[in-house]
Design an enzyme around this catalytic site. Sequence first.
Site, PDB file in Angstrom:
ATOM      1  N   THR A 108      -3.365  17.376  -4.615  1.00 11.00           N
ATOM      2  CA  THR A 108      -2.844  18.667  -4.158  1.00 11.00           C
ATOM      3  C   THR A 108      -2.905  19.709  -5.257  1.00 11.00           C
ATOM      4  O   THR A 108      -3.431  20.820  -5.065  1.00 11.00           O
ATOM      5  CB  THR A 108      -1.387  18.503  -3.668  1.00 11.00           C
ATOM      6  N   ALA A 109      -2.393  19.366  -6.418  1.00 14.40           N
ATOM      7  CA  ALA A 109      -2.346  20.357  -7.500  1.00 14.40           C
ATOM      8  C   ALA A 109      -3.732  20.683  -8.030  1.00 14.40           C
ATOM      9  O   ALA A 109      -4.043  21.841  -8.313  1.00 14.40           O
ATOM     10  CB  ALA A 109      -1.454  19.842  -8.635  1.00 14.40           C
ATOM     11  N   GLY A 133      -2.522  13.078  -1.814  1.00 14.02           N
ATOM     12  CA  GLY A 133      -1.786  12.622  -2.992  1.00 14.02           C
ATOM     13  C   GLY A 133      -1.288  13.807  -3.789  1.00 14.02           C
ATOM     14  O   GLY A 133      -1.709  14.951  -3.585  1.00 14.02           O
ATOM     15  N   CYS A 134      -0.361  13.531  -4.701  1.00  6.34           N
ATOM     16  CA  CYS A 134       0.230  14.622  -5.487  1.00  6.34           C
ATOM     17  C   CYS A 134      -0.781  15.230  -6.447  1.00  6.34           C
ATOM     18  O   CYS A 134      -0.918  16.457  -6.521  1.00  6.34           O
ATOM     19  CB  CYS A 134       1.475  14.135  -6.222  1.00  6.34           C
ATOM     20  N   TYR A 135      -1.504  14.390  -7.188  1.00  6.60           N
ATOM     21  CA  TYR A 135      -2.516  14.935  -8.100  1.00  6.60           C
ATOM     22  C   TYR A 135      -3.569  15.734  -7.328  1.00  6.60           C
ATOM     23  O   TYR A 135      -3.901  16.860  -7.719  1.00  6.60           O
ATOM     24  CB  TYR A 135      -3.185  13.815  -8.896  1.00  6.60           C
TER      25      TYR A 135
END
Lengths: 348, 348, 348, 348
Positions: free
Chosen positions: C157-158, C153-155
Amino acid sequence: MTIRKQIRAGIVGGTGYTGAELLRLLVRHPAVELTAVTSRSRAGMPLEEALPNLRGTTGLAFVPHDAPALRDCDVVFFATPHGTAMSAVPGLLEAGAKVIDLGADFRLTDADLWQRWYGAPHTCPELLDQVVYGLPEVNRDAIRDAALVANPGCYPTAVVLGLVPLLEQGRADLRGLIADAKSGASGAGRKAVEGLLYSELSDSFKAYGVAGHRHLPEIEQVLGRVAGRPVALTFVPHLVPMVRGLHATVYATLAAPDADVQAWFEQRYAGEPFVDVMPPGSHPETRAVKGSNTCRIAVHPLPGRDRVVVLSVIDNLVKGAAGQAVQNMNLMFALEEATGLEQIAMLP
Amino acid sequence: MTIRKQIRAGIVGGTGYTGAELLRLLVRHPAVELTAVTSRSRAGMPLEEALPNLRGTTGLAFVPHDAPALRDCDVVFFATPHGTAMSAVPGLLEAGAKVIDLGADFRLTDADLWQRWYGAPHTCPELLDQVVYGLPEVNRDAIRDAALVANPGCYPTAVVLGLVPLLEQGRADLRGLIADAKSGASGAGRKAVEGLLYSELSDSFKAYGVAGHRHLPEIEQVLGRVAGRPVALTFVPHLVPMVRGLHATVYATLAAPDADVQAWFEQRYAGEPFVDVMPPGSHPETRAVKGSNTCRIAVHPLPGRDRVVVLSVIDNLVKGAAGQAVQNMNLMFALEEATGLEQIAMLP
Amino acid sequence: MTIRKQIRAGIVGGTGYTGAELLRLLVRHPAVELTAVTSRSRAGMPLEEALPNLRGTTGLAFVPHDAPALRDCDVVFFATPHGTAMSAVPGLLEAGAKVIDLGADFRLTDADLWQRWYGAPHTCPELLDQVVYGLPEVNRDAIRDAALVANPGCYPTAVVLGLVPLLEQGRADLRGLIADAKSGASGAGRKAVEGLLYSELSDSFKAYGVAGHRHLPEIEQVLGRVAGRPVALTFVPHLVPMVRGLHATVYATLAAPDADVQAWFEQRYAGEPFVDVMPPGSHPETRAVKGSNTCRIAVHPLPGRDRVVVLSVIDNLVKGAAGQAVQNMNLMFALEEATGLEQIAMLP
Amino acid sequence: MTIRKQIRAGIVGGTGYTGAELLRLLVRHPAVELTAVTSRSRAGMPLEEALPNLRGTTGLAFVPHDAPALRDCDVVFFATPHGTAMSAVPGLLEAGAKVIDLGADFRLTDADLWQRWYGAPHTCPELLDQVVYGLPEVNRDAIRDAALVANPGCYPTAVVLGLVPLLEQGRADLRGLIADAKSGASGAGRKAVEGLLYSELSDSFKAYGVAGHRHLPEIEQVLGRVAGRPVALTFVPHLVPMVRGLHATVYATLAAPDADVQAWFEQRYAGEPFVDVMPPGSHPETRAVKGSNTCRIAVHPLPGRDRVVVLSVIDNLVKGAAGQAVQNMNLMFALEEATGLEQIAMLP
């Protein structure tokens, strides 16, 4: 029956965003007569030429910063960068005017601390004893009697209101507080610098000032007074691609995980005209306070953990600046506290 | 002295953007008591739950569209998609309520034309004779006596106000008028469709409806009445990545190139509380009317050419919808025309 | 010499934002031949009609979700809501295709946990053992050999990239981690719901899902693996009025306050093609990665305190979704890892 | 096989938006080696420090405007305010470099006209005879042989491409043309002025320069050449709250109302790599060209009227500036015209 305009008010610095917002509020305030609005660069220009939203509402023109008319005011607002108010306030107080400084000159009570953060000596440290910090929810009675009010910064307003009930209960770990705060671009003022251009900020997001922001010592000072002990805050401000609005996400660790923190907030702010504790599970949006003087707060105790997350939103130009200044003025002149501040937020 | 709340007002469709804006204005209107606000999907829910900006200002909850309380209203506003008002208005008029329809049901006086543009037969064509088109700057006296007012569309308001002085002077070429208009996204309403998502509209710009927009026949109808002859308009609407605001750029060809069109506009709108003709050379911004009921206009005759460009801006939700509806209500109930509409635009 | 297009690729769900971004990248990927792009609602429509940015670049038309052409692909990407991939992946794997799921079906390795967060039983739990979590910076070797990759997911990853060096050093307090994350609106997908309309999100900011977001168990799972022990994260996502971009502000408490955390990050990510550790004191902007596959990180140890703040930004649709998927594909097919991902961020 | 980097390129003015966009394109251009990038204020600073999107892609640092390295370039791009190129171009041409000026110094071929619009005498009028106006769709052959190319302004690019087929057909009324144009904020450049601040432009819309914009004589000059006769244009530019994107809405009156204007456009631009004539009834969005070198055009003849509306969109920084400059360079160096310009627009 019309209300007599009894308070002669002046604004030093009427062309920045804070000054413009003060004008929006004071032009329609039923007890105020604006008598002097200053501008360093636009003296002589009609207000409505610089601020077209005022067209047709006022015939005033800007006067210079040192216009004598200021000394005849009952109250003078400073909406200026730090350093300006300091030099003029002693004379105005002597002339009998009350002063509300929306800048930073009188927010820190320690002149050395002020010098450390603002890079210059404070020129009237003798006034720091009598200044009242203008957060009505914490200092209401003192504000009523004040001649000089330091209007809080926008970040301090949202963060402090989000922490007061926890600190007063004495249950939060005072060394581990975190405020992750996000502000719209108007909070940076109307400064012609490259970093604030539309094409620099739009459709982007970033933190700034992680190493140290001038609102940090202010917040720690107020929180320390509320808690009765020193408080250490981790404070990270961010810049949001929007004009108005400030959202503080505050993280605190509690001694006891299951406390009813919702009730603490509801009880603490019952009767406050401008603090709205939302129902459990809420997520306040900044737009729901846009143009209004309200601070909306939601409290999220994390299930099974000893941590609470508080979401606190304000319009940085209203409750975070001009609206709070008017609220303070209302208190200082024994008016109904909400006079001239009944605007409902503009949504959408 | 407080003004007695004498007008019982109802709103059909209180959750769309137009309805929400009506609520923002009417909740603070000194002569209005809101008695019924309907919602098809949210009956029973407190208003402040759907519209958090209203928290603390009203205890009302939504009622169904057919709530009996509407029949006891002095005035009922319809803020609904076309087709809804038509079915309920006859009954309300009979019950003695006045009606202001912010939708499209009563804007065209020709039932056949209405059917052509809206794709269904008009169900109460017999009312089309008595409807008054609610543009006060053109129809003020008729509005005062009206029982049923068709509140103008947002595009028609800005375009018509930008052309009236030219048409009344009889100097513009009526076959060559062009209105290149730009609206913020709230003009499209609160419809959950993919094309209106944030990620679809943000940081982009486009025209739409070039082949034909429903506001075109409405504008041509009003302009035709003003001119006393048929008018052919080329009308191209565009969608701007902003929430509120509407900017019409109107192009007209004049018989005589050097006429003092600035004076025509200033004289025509002298005394109008909500039309502001700006000084020559001005470029009105939509933000300078955001949240206010003002239409600001700048007139640019092109030197050496027989063409004039008129720039006309409004807040589509205020002068283009809810504010104009309140202005009409004020006229219909013999109140001061600007009552409850004194808000200064929020800038920035 | 031209590179032979050797990889036949399919996309299930080509009209959402993640699918559209995959198309932008794969249409120009030198080693990929797109052979099948599906859409539930638009089968038969040319891609370039739904996605006008593709006009002139591809002659493909959408096929149905169950198009046989998918089984002839070397690799199939799923850019679908959860639940879709689960039902089709077993058949595709059997047919010999490799699969990269950009949705959530294979991100959690515990089927019960999956069911708790997604509200339905997992339909192929037997695959959970062989799935590889597609974060190359953590799992590169396993990805090279994988047949089925769960794209993060995007969250996650960061946040994970912002914490890995701290956890691998074993110096952070694993119970006190906080990730205050902010995402642009495209992260919510192309869903026609009222809450995602332009007029709802623009010029506003809010938190959401404080009580529990589906990315939380995913992040805790990965962090736990990295740390070798369970990790408890406080995770608060927020919605930023921008289209693309994700900013995670991560707070950690260290055992030793003066450690050289900057060096930990620089050493850990030396040689990583898509992680950029910025110089001390930096504040990465999301726009500086817009359209690129880079994660930019700045590390801020707070002077005199035992706390470190990490700022981590990605483009949620690239490194947070489609770009990372292409990076995974490159690894799975033994291509140079950055192939087709050399885009420089678009600034401004 | 790698393409040999054979063209040594320099950029004068690498920190403005046009310069930054040139860098984004040229750093990845397969036939270009960047050898000198100048900045008046940042000489000595690494490019990637001023432009973080370039981090990791180039080791260059800015050099002063008069750096000798420019004279060794095969081509020098000027991305500077007007007045800068004029003073340096003669020397560079003498040194054998080709020059592409993205500024305004060489766009008008009449030195007196230039002085009237730019307020200063032209310092090398002798070059105006040999300059080639760099709009490939009109001047392709001349560009191939040019030593000095004047890269068109952004408005002229969109407006002229939207009118060329009409003028070449000789069917439009040349006295009645109107271009209502809308540009994103990056078109105004990276100038630290109050009027371009985020809080000034966001969520607002306005026209500017109605009385006269410097792109007007440029457009009339090009249109006049295409038509073979003088053309009078009414040109009204507007500022859109977005970063990139330019939308021209062009109005023309035709001699014959029923002509197949769609076919004129399709035939005229068949084979053009960067002009896309959309199907009848289309409404191009600026986002569908964001980051790409494409101009998308839709043609709307108004049924029953003698008027045609043309919608023309470009990315003002790409086809309106840096991309077109690269397209010109490709022609001047006999490269494939689309080399380095294959980027697909970023949507969303």
